[in-house]
Scaffold this active site. Sequence first.
Site, short mmCIF file in Angstrom:
data_model
loop_
_atom_site.label_atom_id
_atom_site.label_comp_id
_atom_site.label_asym_id
_atom_site.label_seq_id
_atom_site.Cartn_x
_atom_site.Cartn_y
_atom_site.Cartn_z
N LEU A 119 59.35 -26.91 -28.45
CA LEU A 119 60.17 -26.44 -27.34
C LEU A 119 59.50 -26.68 -25.99
O LEU A 119 59.47 -25.82 -25.11
CB LEU A 119 60.47 -24.94 -27.50
N ASP A 121 60.22 -28.49 -23.33
CA ASP A 121 61.02 -28.36 -22.11
C ASP A 121 61.26 -26.89 -21.75
O ASP A 121 61.23 -26.51 -20.58
CB ASP A 121 62.36 -29.08 -22.28
N TYR A 122 61.49 -26.06 -22.77
CA TYR A 122 61.68 -24.63 -22.54
C TYR A 122 60.41 -24.01 -21.95
O TYR A 122 60.47 -23.27 -20.95
CB TYR A 122 62.05 -23.95 -23.85
N TYR A 123 59.29 -24.32 -22.55
CA TYR A 123 58.02 -23.77 -22.06
C TYR A 123 57.72 -24.27 -20.64
O TYR A 123 57.18 -23.52 -19.82
CB TYR A 123 56.88 -24.13 -23.00
N LYS A 126 59.70 -22.16 -18.23
CA LYS A 126 59.09 -20.83 -18.11
C LYS A 126 57.79 -20.91 -17.32
O LYS A 126 57.47 -20.02 -16.52
CB LYS A 126 58.84 -20.25 -19.50
#
Length: 210
Positions: A119, A121-123, A126
Amino acid sequence: MKVLVIGASGRVGYQLVETLIEDGYKVVGTTRKKEKLFKDANYEQINLDITGPLDVIEKDIPENTDVIIFVSGSRGKDLLQVDLHGAVKTMQAAENKGIKRYVMLSALFSLQPDKWYTLIDYYTAKYFADLYLMNQTKLDYTIVQPGYLAETAGNGKIQVDESKLDIKGQVSIRSVALTIKAVIKNKNTIGKRIPFLDGDTTIDEAVSQL
Protein backbone atom coordinates in the site's frame (compact mmCIF):
# COMPACT_ATOMS: atom_id res chain seq x y z
CA MET A 1 -17.32 19.47 24.08
CA LYS A 2 -18.33 19.74 20.42
CA VAL A 3 -16.48 17.29 18.17
CA LEU A 4 -16.40 17.29 14.37
CA VAL A 5 -15.77 13.79 13.00
CA ILE A 6 -14.73 13.98 9.36
CA GLY A 7 -15.62 10.63 7.84
CA ALA A 8 -18.39 9.57 10.22
CA SER A 9 -19.74 6.77 8.04
CA GLY A 10 -16.41 4.98 7.64
CA ARG A 11 -15.35 1.87 9.53
CA VAL A 12 -13.59 3.81 12.28
CA GLY A 13 -15.75 6.91 12.02
CA TYR A 14 -19.04 5.16 12.70
CA GLN A 15 -17.80 3.42 15.84
CA LEU A 16 -16.04 6.58 16.98
CA VAL A 17 -19.23 8.65 16.72
CA GLU A 18 -21.14 5.90 18.50
CA THR A 19 -18.78 5.81 21.48
CA LEU A 20 -18.56 9.63 21.68
CA ILE A 21 -22.34 9.90 21.81
CA GLU A 22 -22.42 7.24 24.53
CA ASP A 23 -20.15 9.47 26.63
CA GLY A 24 -22.30 12.56 26.12
CA TYR A 25 -20.20 14.44 23.56
CA LYS A 26 -21.91 16.72 21.08
CA VAL A 27 -20.91 15.27 17.72
CA VAL A 28 -21.15 16.58 14.19
CA GLY A 29 -20.47 13.85 11.65
CA THR A 30 -19.60 14.41 8.01
CA THR A 31 -20.78 11.96 5.37
CA ARG A 32 -22.11 11.89 1.84
CA LYS A 33 -24.93 9.58 2.96
CA LYS A 34 -28.35 11.21 2.97
CA GLU A 35 -29.82 9.20 5.82
CA LYS A 36 -28.90 10.27 9.34
CA LEU A 37 -26.47 7.81 10.89
CA PHE A 38 -27.60 8.28 14.50
CA LYS A 39 -30.92 9.38 15.93
CA ASP A 40 -29.62 11.12 18.99
CA ALA A 41 -30.12 14.65 20.31
CA ASN A 42 -26.35 15.12 20.58
CA TYR A 43 -25.69 14.18 16.95
CA GLU A 44 -25.79 16.43 13.89
CA GLN A 45 -24.78 15.53 10.34
CA ILE A 46 -23.41 17.57 7.45
CA ASN A 47 -22.06 16.92 3.95
CA LEU A 48 -18.55 18.37 4.01
CA ASP A 49 -16.82 18.05 0.63
CA ILE A 50 -13.12 18.02 1.51
CA THR A 51 -12.21 17.91 -2.18
CA GLY A 52 -13.82 21.31 -2.68
CA PRO A 53 -12.38 24.82 -2.27
CA LEU A 54 -10.84 25.74 1.08
CA ASP A 55 -13.16 28.70 1.64
CA VAL A 56 -16.21 26.46 1.26
CA ILE A 57 -14.79 23.85 3.63
CA GLU A 58 -14.05 26.57 6.16
CA LYS A 59 -17.57 27.98 5.86
CA ASP A 60 -19.18 24.55 6.27
CA ILE A 61 -17.28 23.60 9.43
CA PRO A 62 -19.68 24.38 12.31
CA GLU A 63 -19.00 27.29 14.62
CA ASN A 64 -17.92 26.56 18.20
CA THR A 65 -16.22 23.30 17.21
CA ASP A 66 -13.74 22.29 19.90
CA VAL A 67 -12.03 19.32 18.24
CA ILE A 68 -11.66 18.10 14.67
CA ILE A 69 -11.02 14.39 14.17
CA PHE A 70 -10.01 13.34 10.66
CA VAL A 71 -10.90 9.70 10.03
CA SER A 72 -11.89 10.06 6.38
CA GLY A 73 -10.33 8.02 3.62
CA SER A 74 -10.87 7.18 -0.02
CA ARG A 75 -10.04 3.46 0.38
CA GLY A 76 -7.38 3.95 -2.27
CA LYS A 77 -9.67 5.57 -4.84
CA ASP A 78 -8.58 9.21 -4.51
CA LEU A 79 -5.57 9.31 -2.24
CA LEU A 80 -4.26 12.70 -3.34
CA GLN A 81 -7.54 14.63 -3.22
CA VAL A 82 -8.97 12.99 -0.07
CA ASP A 83 -6.31 11.38 2.11
CA LEU A 84 -3.67 14.03 1.42
CA HIS A 85 -4.96 17.36 0.10
CA GLY A 86 -8.41 16.94 1.64
CA ALA A 87 -6.83 16.39 5.03
CA VAL A 88 -4.51 19.37 4.60
CA LYS A 89 -7.41 21.66 3.71
CA THR A 90 -9.25 20.67 6.89
CA MET A 91 -6.13 21.58 8.87
CA GLN A 92 -5.96 24.95 7.13
CA ALA A 93 -9.67 25.51 7.75
CA ALA A 94 -9.23 24.64 11.42
CA GLU A 95 -6.48 27.25 11.82
CA ASN A 96 -8.48 29.86 9.91
CA LYS A 97 -11.46 29.30 12.23
CA GLY A 98 -9.36 29.29 15.40
CA ILE A 99 -9.95 25.59 16.17
CA LYS A 100 -6.78 24.41 17.90
CA ARG A 101 -7.32 20.70 18.63
CA TYR A 102 -6.90 18.33 15.70
CA VAL A 103 -6.62 14.54 15.72
CA MET A 104 -5.45 12.66 12.64
CA LEU A 105 -6.10 8.98 12.01
CA SER A 106 -3.01 7.78 10.19
CA ALA A 107 -1.27 4.41 9.92
CA LEU A 108 1.40 2.50 11.81
CA PHE A 109 4.90 3.68 10.80
CA SER A 110 3.44 6.27 8.41
CA LEU A 111 6.51 8.45 8.99
CA GLN A 112 9.03 5.64 8.50
CA PRO A 113 9.14 4.76 4.78
CA ASP A 114 11.81 2.11 5.32
CA LYS A 115 9.17 -0.02 7.09
CA TRP A 116 6.55 0.11 4.33
CA TYR A 117 6.05 -3.13 2.41
CA THR A 118 2.62 -2.70 0.77
CA LEU A 119 0.00 0.00 0.00
CA ILE A 120 2.85 2.36 -0.84
CA ASP A 121 0.65 5.06 -2.39
CA TYR A 122 -1.60 5.06 0.69
CA TYR A 123 1.36 5.35 3.03
CA THR A 124 2.84 8.12 0.91
CA ALA A 125 -0.38 10.16 1.21
CA LYS A 126 -0.42 9.63 4.98
CA TYR A 127 3.28 10.50 5.22
CA PHE A 128 2.88 13.92 3.65
CA ALA A 129 -0.41 14.70 5.43
CA ASP A 130 1.21 13.87 8.78
CA LEU A 131 4.30 15.93 8.00
CA TYR A 132 2.14 18.92 7.07
CA LEU A 133 0.22 18.65 10.32
CA MET A 134 3.39 18.45 12.37
CA ASN A 135 5.55 21.01 10.60
CA GLN A 136 3.27 23.43 8.74
CA THR A 137 0.55 24.08 11.31
CA LYS A 138 0.37 25.37 14.86
CA LEU A 139 -2.48 23.05 15.75
CA ASP A 140 -2.61 21.07 18.98
CA TYR A 141 -2.35 17.82 17.08
CA THR A 142 -2.24 14.13 17.86
CA ILE A 143 -1.47 11.56 15.17
CA VAL A 144 -3.05 8.18 15.87
CA GLN A 145 -1.18 5.37 14.09
CA PRO A 146 -2.95 2.01 14.30
CA GLY A 147 -1.84 -1.14 12.54
CA TYR A 148 -4.00 -3.21 10.21
CA LEU A 149 -7.66 -2.59 11.01
CA ALA A 150 -9.37 -5.82 12.02
CA GLU A 151 -13.10 -6.56 12.05
CA THR A 152 -12.87 -8.03 15.55
CA ALA A 153 -14.48 -7.09 18.85
CA GLY A 154 -11.20 -6.30 20.58
CA ASN A 155 -10.63 -6.41 24.33
CA GLY A 156 -10.13 -2.70 24.99
CA LYS A 157 -6.38 -3.19 25.38
CA ILE A 158 -3.48 -2.00 23.23
CA GLN A 159 0.31 -2.05 22.93
CA VAL A 160 2.03 1.32 22.41
CA ASP A 161 5.69 0.33 22.81
CA GLU A 162 6.96 1.05 19.30
CA SER A 163 9.89 -1.33 19.66
CA LYS A 164 7.42 -4.21 20.04
CA LEU A 165 5.18 -3.32 17.10
CA ASP A 166 5.08 -5.10 13.74
CA ILE A 167 3.72 -3.28 10.70
CA LYS A 168 1.85 -6.47 9.82
CA GLY A 169 0.14 -6.53 13.23
CA GLN A 170 -3.52 -5.73 13.72
CA VAL A 171 -5.83 -3.77 15.97
CA SER A 172 -9.60 -3.96 16.29
CA ILE A 173 -11.57 -1.08 14.81
CA ARG A 174 -13.40 -0.68 18.12
CA SER A 175 -10.08 -0.24 19.93
CA VAL A 176 -9.06 2.43 17.42
CA ALA A 177 -12.28 4.33 18.11
CA LEU A 178 -11.82 4.03 21.87
CA THR A 179 -8.19 5.15 21.59
CA ILE A 180 -9.18 8.28 19.70
CA LYS A 181 -11.78 9.05 22.36
CA ALA A 182 -9.12 8.64 25.05
CA VAL A 183 -6.82 10.95 23.11
CA ILE A 184 -9.23 13.89 23.17
CA LYS A 185 -9.69 13.44 26.92
CA ASN A 186 -5.94 13.58 27.65
CA LYS A 187 -3.98 16.77 27.02
CA ASN A 188 -0.74 14.82 27.41
CA THR A 189 -1.32 13.47 23.87
CA ILE A 190 -0.95 16.90 22.25
CA GLY A 191 2.03 17.10 19.92
CA LYS A 192 2.49 13.33 19.90
CA ARG A 193 2.00 10.42 17.54
CA ILE A 194 0.63 7.18 18.95
CA PRO A 195 1.60 3.95 17.18
CA PHE A 196 -0.31 0.95 18.51
CA LEU A 197 -1.68 -2.55 18.02
CA ASP A 198 -3.92 -4.82 20.05
CA GLY A 199 -2.12 -5.55 23.32
CA ASP A 200 -2.44 -6.13 27.05
CA THR A 201 -2.66 -2.60 28.48
CA THR A 202 -6.02 -0.92 28.90
CA ILE A 203 -6.54 1.93 26.47
CA ASP A 204 -7.04 4.59 29.16
CA GLU A 205 -3.90 3.48 30.98
CA ALA A 206 -1.79 3.32 27.82
CA VAL A 207 -2.88 6.77 26.65
CA SER A 208 -2.57 8.43 30.06
CA GLN A 209 1.03 7.24 30.39
CA LEU A 210 2.28 8.55 27.05
